[in-house]
Design a protein around this motif. Structure first.
Motif, PDB file in Angstrom:
ATOM      1  N   VAL A  66      63.345  56.487  54.718  1.00  0.00           N
ATOM      2  CA  VAL A  66      62.298  57.081  55.563  1.00  0.00           C
ATOM      3  C   VAL A  66      61.124  56.104  55.641  1.00  0.00           C
ATOM      4  N   ASN A  67      60.243  56.330  56.584  1.00  0.00           N
ATOM      5  CA  ASN A  67      59.044  55.470  56.754  1.00  0.00           C
ATOM      6  C   ASN A  67      59.398  53.997  56.930  1.00  0.00           C
ATOM      7  N   ILE A  68      60.412  53.725  57.764  1.00  0.00           N
ATOM      8  CA  ILE A  68      60.847  52.343  57.980  1.00  0.00           C
ATOM      9  C   ILE A  68      59.692  51.502  58.526  1.00  0.00           C
ATOM     10  N   ARG A  69      59.408  50.375  57.880  1.00  0.00           N
ATOM     11  CA  ARG A  69      58.359  49.425  58.291  1.00  0.00           C
ATOM     12  C   ARG A  69      57.012  50.138  58.489  1.00  0.00           C
ATOM     13  N   ALA A  70      56.712  51.046  57.572  1.00  0.00           N
ATOM     14  CA  ALA A  70      55.509  51.871  57.710  1.00  0.00           C
ATOM     15  C   ALA A  70      54.218  51.062  57.699  1.00  0.00           C
ATOM     16  N   ASN A  71      54.215  49.898  57.046  1.00  0.00           N
ATOM     17  CA  ASN A  71      52.984  49.113  56.920  1.00  0.00           C
ATOM     18  C   ASN A  71      52.832  48.053  58.000  1.00  0.00           C
TER      19      ASN A  71
END
Length: 339
Positions: A33-38
């Motif tokens: 989850v939260n792929i490449r969130a940053n």
């Protein structure tokens, strides 16, 4: 099912790529989850989606309805199959990062493989094709891997259109490796690749390298490429040592002086040389995974990045290894050991 949070640590695409590689090899499915969130544009970019699709292609994996922009993914691998594969990114997205996702897995295939990937071969935020050939490839070969990487055509940002091909033979077991020192310098040289860019750009870049490194003209080369492979410019500095080869790069950009581009590459080279370490920051990132597959290894690195720390965390979730980093003067020691 291994559960991963893409926002952990560095929070970029490496979490996904490492998970794909190790999921294929170990047979363990994962959910992220939260792929490449940053990143400024979170979720799957085109190159990341192609990496997922390519991994699914060589391992007959179930990936559900993966699409550009998706921030969650479930990956359930099957058996890794050798053969002839071709994948197109369709943008200047990195061929090399897609290839790096596949290479270790294809070592565990049931037959030899040939993989062709089209897209970007030389762009910022990814290792250039020459890095895979000279630096990463040399380490894998020292560990017993039989592979050949060929750059068929350059692909610069933003046009892309490059092509890289890899031939990989199965390898029953990678051998542990220690790279505690680089050994004596065997060769050092700089190349400025230009396509659809004035030759003066390359001359000025190489003049800076010549002055900074104290090299002679025989160690400097302008590599002119066909205009249709540009516009683009890449400055590469290669240091071949007794035990390891390192490649440092910087890329020309609009409105950025040649001298500024050269200084970016030179600063990386100087940091590496001053540290006394065997490998640089980016190579360290990429050899942790094969060393973990081998079960053990050690190396000295000039800089431990957040990228490397995050990668180590992901590797430890798939393999029974412990990865540690310890400062040692101007460098650090990375040690991979079986738990």
């Amino acid at each position: 099912m291994i559960e991963l949070d893409g926002a952990t640590g560095e929070g970029g695409g490496q979490v996904l790529r490492t998970a794909l590689t190790l999921s294929m090899i170990t047979g363990q499915p994962f959910r992220i989850v939260n792929i490449r969130a940053n990143r400024p544009k979170p979720g799957l970019m085109r190159q990341h989606l192609v990496a997922v699709q390519a991994a699914a292609g060589i391992s007959n994996a179930d990936i559900g309805s993966a699409a550009v922009g998706a921030q969650t993914l479930q990956f359930t691998p099957g058996k890794i199959k050798g053969g002839a594969y071709q994948f197109a990114i369709g943008t200047a997205g990195s061929c090399t990062l897609v290839l790096q996702t596949l290479l270790p897995a294809l070592l565990y295939a049931d037959a030899p493989s040939v993989v062709k990937i089209t897209g970007g071969t030389h762009n910022a935020m990814a290792p250039p094709a020459h890095f895979l050939q000279r630096a990463y490839g040399r380490v894998l070969a020292a560990m017993g891997a039989d592979l050949e990487i060929e750059l068929k055509r350059f692909g610069f940002y933003p046009a892309g259109g490059g092509e890289i091909e890899a031939k990989v033979s199965p390898c029953r077991q990678l051998q542990p490796l220690e790279l505690m020192s680089r050994g004596e310098r065997v060769a050092g040289y700089a190349e400025s690749f230009i396509a659809g860019v004035p030759a003066d750009v390359a001359k000025r870049e190489l003049a800076c390298v010549k002055t900074a490194m104290g090299w002679d003209d025989a160690q400097l080369a302008i590599r002119g490429l066909p205009h249709d492979q540009g516009p683009g410019n890449a400055l590469l500095v290669t240091l071949e040592s007794q035990h390891v080869t390192e490649v440092f790069c910087a890329f020309g950009e609009k409105m950025v002086r040649s001298e500024v581009v050269a200084k970016k590459a030179i600063s990386q080279v100087r940091q590496y040389i001053a540290s006394g370490a065997a490998v640089g920051e980016h190579l360290a990132d990429q050899i942790m995974l094969p060393l973990a597959l081998a079960g053990s290894g050690r190396f000295t690195v000039d800089c431990v990045s957040q990228h490397a720390l995050t990668n180590a965390e992901v590797i430890e979730q798939f393999l029974p290894v412990r990865i540690t980093f310890a400062e040692q003067g101007l460098s650090s020691v990375c040690e991979i050991a079986t738990k």
